[in-house]
Design a protein around this motif. Sequence first.
Motif, PDB file in Angstrom:
ATOM      1  N   SER A  46      49.195  26.090 -25.503  1.00 42.97           N
ATOM      2  CA  SER A  46      49.342  26.253 -24.054  1.00 42.97           C
ATOM      3  C   SER A  46      49.843  24.941 -23.468  1.00 42.97           C
ATOM      4  O   SER A  46      49.157  23.914 -23.559  1.00 42.97           O
ATOM      5  CB  SER A  46      48.004  26.636 -23.417  1.00 42.97           C
ATOM      6  N   ILE A  47      51.045  24.956 -22.880  1.00 41.41           N
ATOM      7  CA  ILE A  47      51.616  23.709 -22.371  1.00 41.41           C
ATOM      8  C   ILE A  47      51.578  23.627 -20.850  1.00 41.41           C
ATOM      9  O   ILE A  47      51.619  22.529 -20.287  1.00 41.41           O
ATOM     10  CB  ILE A  47      53.064  23.514 -22.870  1.00 41.41           C
ATOM     11  N   MET A  48      51.496  24.776 -20.161  1.00 41.19           N
ATOM     12  CA  MET A  48      51.391  24.727 -18.703  1.00 41.19           C
ATOM     13  C   MET A  48      51.056  26.108 -18.153  1.00 41.19           C
ATOM     14  O   MET A  48      51.183  27.131 -18.846  1.00 41.19           O
ATOM     15  CB  MET A  48      52.685  24.211 -18.068  1.00 41.19           C
ATOM     16  N   ASN A  49      50.627  26.113 -16.902  1.00 40.54           N
ATOM     17  CA  ASN A  49      50.404  27.347 -16.159  1.00 40.54           C
ATOM     18  C   ASN A  49      51.477  27.480 -15.096  1.00 40.54           C
ATOM     19  O   ASN A  49      51.937  26.480 -14.525  1.00 40.54           O
ATOM     20  CB  ASN A  49      49.024  27.347 -15.495  1.00 40.54           C
ATOM     21  N   ALA A  50      51.901  28.713 -14.842  1.00 42.40           N
ATOM     22  CA  ALA A  50      52.897  28.984 -13.807  1.00 42.40           C
ATOM     23  C   ALA A  50      52.280  29.892 -12.752  1.00 42.40           C
ATOM     24  O   ALA A  50      51.717  30.938 -13.083  1.00 42.40           O
ATOM     25  CB  ALA A  50      54.136  29.641 -14.411  1.00 42.40           C
ATOM     26  N   ARG A  51      52.399  29.466 -11.505  1.00 44.17           N
ATOM     27  CA  ARG A  51      51.909  30.285 -10.384  1.00 44.17           C
ATOM     28  C   ARG A  51      53.103  30.680  -9.520  1.00 44.17           C
ATOM     29  O   ARG A  51      53.854  29.823  -9.066  1.00 44.17           O
ATOM     30  CB  ARG A  51      50.886  29.506  -9.558  1.00 44.17           C
ATOM     31  N   ILE A  52      53.272  31.982  -9.331  1.00 43.74           N
ATOM     32  CA  ILE A  52      54.381  32.489  -8.520  1.00 43.74           C
ATOM     33  C   ILE A  52      53.857  32.834  -7.133  1.00 43.74           C
ATOM     34  O   ILE A  52      52.913  33.621  -6.988  1.00 43.74           O
ATOM     35  CB  ILE A  52      55.022  33.739  -9.156  1.00 43.74           C
ATOM     36  N   GLU A  53      54.474  32.253  -6.131  1.00 44.97           N
ATOM     37  CA  GLU A  53      54.094  32.503  -4.741  1.00 44.97           C
ATOM     38  C   GLU A  53      55.223  33.295  -4.081  1.00 44.97           C
ATOM     39  O   GLU A  53      56.341  32.803  -3.919  1.00 44.97           O
ATOM     40  CB  GLU A  53      53.884  31.172  -4.020  1.00 44.97           C
ATOM     41  N   TYR A  54      54.933  34.558  -3.727  1.00 48.19           N
ATOM     42  CA  TYR A  54      55.935  35.427  -3.127  1.00 48.19           C
ATOM     43  C   TYR A  54      55.967  35.241  -1.611  1.00 48.19           C
ATOM     44  O   TYR A  54      55.008  34.735  -1.011  1.00 48.19           O
ATOM     45  CB  TYR A  54      55.648  36.890  -3.469  1.00 48.19           C
ATOM     46  N   GLU A  55      57.068  35.665  -0.984  1.00 48.24           N
ATOM     47  CA  GLU A  55      57.192  35.537   0.470  1.00 48.24           C
ATOM     48  C   GLU A  55      56.137  36.353   1.199  1.00 48.24           C
ATOM     49  O   GLU A  55      55.756  36.039   2.326  1.00 48.24           O
ATOM     50  CB  GLU A  55      58.597  35.973   0.908  1.00 48.24           C
ATOM     51  N   GLY A  75      53.133  36.465   0.493  1.00 45.74           N
ATOM     52  CA  GLY A  75      51.852  35.777   0.403  1.00 45.74           C
ATOM     53  C   GLY A  75      51.096  36.084  -0.872  1.00 45.74           C
ATOM     54  O   GLY A  75      50.113  35.407  -1.201  1.00 45.74           O
ATOM     55  N   GLU A  76      51.534  37.100  -1.607  1.00 45.15           N
ATOM     56  CA  GLU A  76      50.884  37.439  -2.871  1.00 45.15           C
ATOM     57  C   GLU A  76      51.229  36.405  -3.938  1.00 45.15           C
ATOM     58  O   GLU A  76      52.238  35.701  -3.848  1.00 45.15           O
ATOM     59  CB  GLU A  76      51.314  38.835  -3.327  1.00 45.15           C
ATOM     60  N   GLU A  77      50.385  36.336  -4.955  1.00 45.13           N
ATOM     61  CA  GLU A  77      50.590  35.386  -6.038  1.00 45.13           C
ATOM     62  C   GLU A  77      50.377  36.061  -7.385  1.00 45.13           C
ATOM     63  O   GLU A  77      49.703  37.093  -7.472  1.00 45.13           O
ATOM     64  CB  GLU A  77      49.622  34.196  -5.916  1.00 45.13           C
ATOM     65  N   SER A  78      50.973  35.487  -8.420  1.00 39.77           N
ATOM     66  CA  SER A  78      50.669  35.897  -9.794  1.00 39.77           C
ATOM     67  C   SER A  78      50.653  34.649 -10.657  1.00 39.77           C
ATOM     68  O   SER A  78      51.351  33.673 -10.374  1.00 39.77           O
ATOM     69  CB  SER A  78      51.700  36.906 -10.318  1.00 39.77           C
ATOM     70  N   ARG A  79      49.831  34.665 -11.700  1.00 37.22           N
ATOM     71  CA  ARG A  79      49.660  33.489 -12.555  1.00 37.22           C
ATOM     72  C   ARG A  79      49.976  33.842 -14.004  1.00 37.22           C
ATOM     73  O   ARG A  79      49.686  34.960 -14.458  1.00 37.22           O
ATOM     74  CB  ARG A  79      48.227  32.948 -12.438  1.00 37.22           C
ATOM     75  N   HIS A  80      50.533  32.860 -14.718  1.00 39.16           N
ATOM     76  CA  HIS A  80      50.956  33.105 -16.097  1.00 39.16           C
ATOM     77  C   HIS A  80      50.705  31.861 -16.934  1.00 39.16           C
ATOM     78  O   HIS A  80      50.975  30.735 -16.502  1.00 39.16           O
ATOM     79  CB  HIS A  80      52.447  33.470 -16.146  1.00 39.16           C
ATOM     80  N   GLU A  81      50.205  32.082 -18.136  1.00 44.85           N
ATOM     81  CA  GLU A  81      49.999  30.994 -19.089  1.00 44.85           C
ATOM     82  C   GLU A  81      51.254  30.858 -19.947  1.00 44.85           C
ATOM     83  O   GLU A  81      51.749  31.846 -20.496  1.00 44.85           O
ATOM     84  CB  GLU A  81      48.786  31.278 -19.973  1.00 44.85           C
TER      85      GLU A  81
END
Length: 573
Positions: free
Chosen positions: A476-485, A487-493
């Motif tokens: 695991s090298i980083m986490n990615a957080r997606i912030e949509y317009e 206001g919703e979010e999603s997270r990915h390893e």
Amino acid sequence: MSTPNAEAESLLSIEIGTIHTRALLFDLVDGQYRFLGASRVPSTFGAPYYDISEGIYQALKQLQDGTARVFLEDSRLVIPGRADGAGIDSLVLIYTAGPGLRIAVLGLLEDVSLESASRLAASTQSVLVEAIGLNDHRKHEEQIDALLKAKPDLILIAGGTEKGSTRSVGKIVDLVSMVLQLTPEDRLPEIMYAGNQAMQNHVTEALSRFGAVQVVPNVRPTIENEVLAPAQEMLARTVTRIRNQHLGGLQAYASITSAAPAPSSHTFGRMIRYFSQINNSQKSVLGVDLGASYTTLATAQQGKLELSVYNLGMGAGLQPALEKSELAEITRWLPMQIPDDEVRDYLWQKTLFPASIPATVETLAIEQAAARQILALALRTHRKRYKNPLQSFEPVLVSGATLAHTSPAQTLLMLLDGLQPVGTTTFVLDPYGLMPALGAAAEVNAMLPVQVVESNAFVNLGTVLSPLSNDRYGTSIMNARIEYESGEESRHEIRQGNLYQLPIQPGQTARIHLEPLRPVEIDPMHNSDTRSFKVIGGICGTVIDARGRSITLPADDSRRRDMLKKWAMALGS
């Protein structure tokens, strides 16, 4: 050549290719220039016609049928257009057909003027048949023999910085003069001088009795400064004069075009230069046109263009690609077991029948594997030629049948495997091969390419983030957080060695926040603290390529094939 018409609306582009002749139509729609249609037929510059006119006629007939517009009357092109809508207002013609131009370059220092002259020669479809500089250890008569045996179509002379050496340039001119005296009149090459301008009159006086001498600004005015653009413009016109002898009918069509016919590579480079001028990024724009016989690769930053044409391609260009590569460099990209003999036989057969298309999943995989190797070869050679590491690009614009006539996911994966960019990169596909035509149209109507580029004629494949990490596969090298317009979010390893297609829809705007868990270089062209990126989803969404650079494949064949299938599935291919 007809005079460009400022009031012209419709524009027709004819492209004479090695395999196909294409006609592309552009016109005003609701006050904006748009691409309206295209046709494609077999080229006729070779046997049995030996004339481009028949191919152009068939392409125009097909375009008439497809657009319900009239372009031909009594088998002749209607130009300019009439009030009843028949015909077209402007015509441009570009070409890739014909054998590679045989060019001999002469200069002074190998890593200065001779190097610049070689780069100039490589910016068009050419074969470098001889190179002579001050460090050439052959005797004078041996150099003469070498040039006579080379039978160049063009002799390109460079050398001497401005206010620099004149005596050494004079010796080169004397050598060329001797060669021209011994050359039969009907085989005299074109001459271009791109050296110290103080020697311009001497060069012209010494060589003009053998034919016109094209004089262009010095390609190396100082040791540190290289200026190729003016010489490239003259080279394009010189190539066209030579092509008039190779392509029957070209000279006749040149009399009705709105701009002089030009090599497709030249007009392609013109568009890449334009993109670099409107690009706010600190990175270079990269353009790749993967053809049947040639691959054009252009990089540009803030208007400075580096252009190369390689005799590598997906048809006849496979022969030099195979000669310059180990077969394993191609077969390593195959996701299924195919015997080496079958791969080799198929690729050699493709050189004989370049218009053939893959009929099975296996032959499609072979062609796509070859495309990866050709992309890698071209970029590697381009880096070496211009002494530029060229790792980060924004954007990457690509065209060519192999890239356009498959699924977007397969196209993107070929580009990632072949080019292996680092950092943040947007990939844009030119599915209709418009770039060379738009570059030619710019000389007639500067607004047309601008408005067509802003239309939906190009396809955004997606933005790719390619972080660099030295960690082992699966870490695991980083986490990615997606912030949509919304206001919703999603997270990915994100794990090392994998591809990830993030859930961002085409045209959707989002912001990606990256949180490194291990030492990671996210983008070498951005501040190391930059970990947030605004992206617009493409056809393939947004992708994180965490496979490292350069991509390392497992040595075990079974594991390697499983890995390739896993990466393809990650992009939905």
